[in-house]
Design a protein around this motif. Structure first.
Motif: not given
Length: 1017
Positions: A306-314, A317-318, A1013-1017
């Motif tokens: 996921y996000a730890e692997s780069g923009p695609e993973g981010r 993750q979202r 609200t829940l945060p959106v990372y």
């Protein structure tokens, strides 16, 4: 009919995810024209009674006209919001702007009629309360200041939603209908209600993850060793008390490793509360859909990629978070190590930790899986370590922290009866404002110890999407300390402090008695105390021949001394026939400490493995008669306190705490000290003692030999932490002393003073005028447009704004020529100062750009010539003339709005030396009178303000008042982006502000003041 010009752009920023009262999530969003079918389907599932309450008459179905009206909004005068789960409506709310006669209206009318409808199946989940917060925020944004609602008297639930919200209300009864009118301006009560609901909801959402009734491990394979299979085995071996399922699409058998197996979550006939997802990232979306459709309440995603692997993973993750929240599920992870709950009622080890930690009272949270592994494995491996003695209540590794964060866990720990001390390893803080607020509340009830990684990397670790902050790490640390957080720098210090706080009372002050059988070790401890700001008493040397009775008598005497707040006992290996043996010495120390349960006792030992283990032996790991025997441990037995298992002394643990038996007859258990009140509540209740002694109820302990089963319980003993180095013990004690002082002060809240001469309204009008797009500059210096659309005020405007808050600035007169300098000096009166204000010379007296105490025109002209000869032409230097201020200490006062942390007030002495050493103190705004006093005294150069080396003490009372006034200015007007007063000369009587800079900007968005609200990372 509504025409296209009547509509406004879809307000996407109104969309939000919320946590409901039961811990589930839902989506709030505006209702659109495309929602007609969803609205009709929703209405069909509402009971006739609820429809009657909404429309005051039988209303079995919506007409086409109704559907059009309820789905077509202009998002200004007519607004509708819906709450969705799984993409379907479960509740709606609508407001229509009205005039004074109750007829449809447009702005500037500031009242609206509001109405709610909640599906019966979702009533009681706090849906309407959450909707009210969001629709009220929308209304305020659109200029509406008041809501009116008409409710039937029998509709008690809806009446309660309005009355419990905390807004100022007016109620009337007419024609059989209750009419409620309430202002939408947040009040102290409405904010308190909102935050209390937030805490209950978020705590419940975490509780659902930590105490599930059933768990499915998705991705558990046939062969041992894989991630999914390992977690399945760990859950089974820990004795999970609920239903356990293995799920793998490739399985044909009905059982895997003794656990019921299925090919899909859909095939499980019973409800599933928690799913542990251990499949490749590309398969996770399908798994999430299956879980959501089956009604799974939460997910622990250990899958990576996921996000730890780069923009695609981010982006992946979202999408994962959005998909899970669509079904009302919360996520721990992805890339998580897992979660653990040692409660005998749960026994959950949904993690990659091969063994269950010993039950206890410490909560652990780690954003890093590697740090989580290090904490759990090393502490468990070392009998007599933290987990071997005090034990763990819950453990959460959040991985990439895409959803559940440290803030959520703090909400859970705040009122968790099984957690007395919270330890957190953080690599980023997603919402610093909220974290400091929650930390302050938690720290008032129980210790919160935090170590922050990635402090100097300049960016958050990959996978952690956080807001940018301009504050250096040292400033953030200081702000956390202001909130009551115990900030440490290493994992070793984290465990050292946690061990002490978990098993010893808070010291009443900084006075420390030192005693032991080594004069040298006593002196080292004495020096360490001084270095940590403690007040040590002269060490008492009992000599190497001291017996156990000598130690007991000396410790009893020290504890009985009213001039002592804590005792550090130092011990080296026994020498001579009369010297104390390990077991005898441990018993003597326990006996003496029991005589003064209100004072903490620590032990510093050198290569005394026997003493470390003996101090861990208090009650017993054997169960009371009639109880089932404890599970045999798979650990390696006791290790000398505070040393790594390899004997290098570099382990992350902090030593031992008393009482029990291990493989060699001296081990660990968890009996509490009598009247041990570290966390603000007594632990001598039966329920608390039962929780403390979970080892007696079948938990895994360091004891697994016959000695454990045969040991007799020892009543009313207190665990004594032992450390292998004086510096570590004293550092932990110093943190406890500072925290104890903070707790005492928090129990007696300070105040933000009111000043009658503050002109808040006039300041607001001036700020509005200066920020207005059509208004020109108010003075010749003019407000300069800066970055972000803000303005830096000219001298006249800055001085005028500060004057409205009682801050007088000594004016400086421009001196572009020697003649104009002389004229300005004549007007001001001699003596005067001549200064350069060029950016590279401003506030740099060390560079020679300032001439002071110029007594006459001759000296002034001579100084003017010197400056221009040395540094350049007057137009480059921008010289000014200023009346001399009384001599004093030059200081600097600054305030700045940080987009992540909020408003921060800073103070330090002026000059390059203070800047070079970073000797500046910081506090969050609003600053109280106590904060201002501590701010002045917390810098290292503070003695210069209090008569150092015979100088006259400065007027610190005037300085504290100035700090409070600046704090009020920034707090009252969020448009004040920064204030800098430099220098502020603090004389023996009064002070002089010689320079001021003020910057205005549109206030940054604050999500801590809006609806939940829940945060959106």
């Amino acid at each position: 009919m509504e025409t296209e010009p009547d509509r406004h752009e879809y307000p996407a920023h109104w969309e939000a995810d919320v946590v409901l009262r039961d811990g589930g999530t839902a989506r709030v969003r505006p209702i659109e024209a495309d929602d007609a079918e969803r609205l009709v389907s929703f209405y069909e599932q509402v009971s006739d009674e609820s429809k009657y309450y909404r429309f005051f008459a039988p209303y079995p179905r919506l007409s086409a006209k109704d559907v059009h009206r309820f789905t077509h909004h202009d998002f200004v005068d007519r607004v509708g919001l819906a709450v969705t789960v799984g993409g379907e409506f479960i509740a709606t709310v609508r407001f229509d702007r009205i005039d004074a006669d109750g007829r449809p209206a447009s702005a500037p009318a500031d009242e609206a009629e509001v109405a709610f409808l909640v599906q019966d199946a979702h009533q009681g989940r706090g849906v309407a309360s959450a909707l009210l917060e969001h629709i009220a925020a929308v209304a305020r944004e659109r200029g509406i200041r008041r809501f009116a609602a008409e409710v039937l008297p029998a509709n008690n639930k809806m009446i309660k939603v309005f009355t419990d919200a905390g807004y100022q209300q007016k109620r009337s009864f007419e024609d059989g209908v209750v009419r409620l009118e309430f202002d939408l301006e947040p009040t102290d009560r409405s904010v308190a209600v909102q935050r209390a609901r937030e805490q209950r909801a978020e705590a419940r959402s975490v509780a659902r993850l930590l105490a599930p009734g059933s768990v499915a491990v998705i991705g558990a394979g046939r062969n041992p060793g894989g991630v999914g299979r390992s977690i399945l085995d760990n859950l089974r071996d820990a004795g999970f008390t609920g239903r356990l399922y293995a799920v793998n699409g490739a399985l044909q058998e009905e059982e895997l490793a003794g656990v019921t197996a299925h090919r899909s979550v859909r095939d499980i006939a019973e409800p599933v509360d928690l799913a542990v997802v251990a499949v490749p990232a590309d398969r996770v979306p399908d798994v999430v859909d299956e879980c959501g459709e089956h009604g799974v309440q939460g997910l622990v995603v250990v899958s990576a990629g996921y996000a730890e692997s780069g923009p695609e993973g981010r982006e992946r993750q979202r999408a994962l978070v959005r998909r899970a929240r669509t079904y009302g599920m919360r996520i721990i992870g992805p890339n998580a190590f897992g979660v653990i709950n040692t409660s005998p009622a749960v026994r959950l080890n949904a993690s990659l930790a091969p063994e269950m930690p010993r039950p206890g009272r410490i909560g652990l949270f780690a954003q890093s899986g590697a740090i989580g592994i290090a904490l759990l494995s090393r502490l468990h491996r070392r009998g007599g370590g933290v987990t071997g003695v005090t034990g763990v209540s819950t453990f959460i590794s959040s991985g990439n922290r895409a959803d559940v964060s440290g803030n959520d866990v703090l909400q859970y720990w705040y009122d968790d009866p099984d957690t007395d001390v919270a330890l957190m390893y953080l690599e980023s803080i997603g919402n610093p404002r909220k974290f400091t607020r929650l930390a302050r509340r938690t720290a008032a009830a129980k210790p919160l110890v935090v170590v922050q990684g990635a402090r100097h990397g300049g960016a958050a670790p990959q996978g952690h999407a956080v807001r940018a902050t301009r504050l250096p790490h040292a400033t953030v640390s200081e702000l956390l300390r202001q909130a009551g957080v115990i900030r440490v720098d290493t994992i070793t210090e984290l465990v050292d402090a946690g061990l002490l706080l978990a098993r010893q009372p808070l010291p009443a002050g900084p006075r420390v008695a030192i005693l032991g059988n080594s004069e040298s070790l006593g002196l080292l401890t004495y020096d360490a105390c001084l270095a940590q700001g403690l007040r040590p008493l002269p060490p008492r040397d009992l000599t190497t021949a001291a017996s156990a009775e000598d130690f007991r008598a000396a410790l009893s005497k020290a504890l009985a001394d009213d001039g002592c707040d804590a005792v550090v006992v130092t011990a080296i290996p026994a020498v001579g026939e009369t010297s104390a043996g390990d077991a005898a010495l441990a018993e003597a120390l326990r006996s003496a400490s029991a005589s003064a349960p209100a004072k903490p006792v620590l032990v510093v030992h050198v290569e005394l493995g026997g003493l470390a283990a003996a101090l861990s032996a208090a009650t017993s790991t054997a169960p009371p008669a009639g109880r089932p025997a404890a599970m045999p441990a798979t650990g390696t037995g006791a290790t000398p306190a505070g040393t790594a298992s390899d004997g290098t002394g570099t382990g992350t643990g902090s030593g031992t705490a008393t009482t029990g038996t291990t493989r060699d007859g001296t081990g660990t258990t968890g009996a509490p000290a009598p009247d041990d009140d570290r966390s603000g509540r007594a632990l001598d209740r039966p329920a608390d003692r039962a929780a403390e002694g979970r080892a007696a109820a079948g938990s895994l302990t360091a004891a697994d030999g016959p000695a454990a089963a045969e040991a007799e319980p020892v009543a009313d003993t207190r665990l004594i932490p032992a450390y292998p180095a004086a510096e570590r013990a004293v550092r932990a004690l110093a943190e406890a002393v500072r925290y104890g002082q903070w707790r005492r002060e928090a129990a007696n809240p300070a105040r933000v003073p009111e000043y009658e001469d503050i002109d808040e309204r006039g300041a607001a009008e001036q700020i509005h005028r200066l920020l207005g797009p059509d208004d020109g500059p108010a003075d010749t210096a003019g407000p300069a447009v800066g970055e972000g659309g803000g303005t830096t005020l000219g001298q006249d405007d800055a001085c005028a704004l500060l004057a409205r808050y009682g801050i007088d600035v000594r004016r400086a007169r421009p001196a572009p020529t020697p003649d104009e300098a002389a004229a300005a000096a004549a007007n001001l009166g001699y003596p005067v100062a001549l200064k350069t204000t060029a950016p590279h010379l401003r506030h740099r007296a060390d560079l020679g750009g300032v001439r002071l105490d110029l007594a006459d025109e001759e000296q002034l002209r001579r100084a003017y010539a010197e400056l221009t000869n040395l540094f350049g032409k007057p137009e480059e230097l921008r010289p000014v003339v200023q009346a001399m201020a009384p001599r004093g200490v030059d200081t600097v006062v600054r305030a700045v709005i940080d987009p992540a942390a909020g408003a921060v007030l800073s103070f330090g002495l002026a000059g390059a030396a203070s800047e070079l050493l970073g000797d500046t103190a910081h506090r969050l705004v609003p600053v109280t009178d106590r904060d201002a006093a501590s701010l002045v005294r917390s810098i290292r150069t503070a003695p210069l303000l209090f008569g150092w080396r015979g100088s006259a003490p400065a007027d610190t009372a005037a300085l504290e008042e100035l700090l409070l006034r600046v704090s009020r200015l920034v707090d009252d007007h969020p448009e004040v982006a920064s204030v800098s007063l430099e220098p502020v000369v603090v004389a023996p009587h009064g002070l002089s502000v010689l320079g001021a800079a003020v910057r205005l900007a549109p206030p940054p968005a604050r999500d801590d003041l809006g609806p939940r609200t829940l945060p959106v990372y």
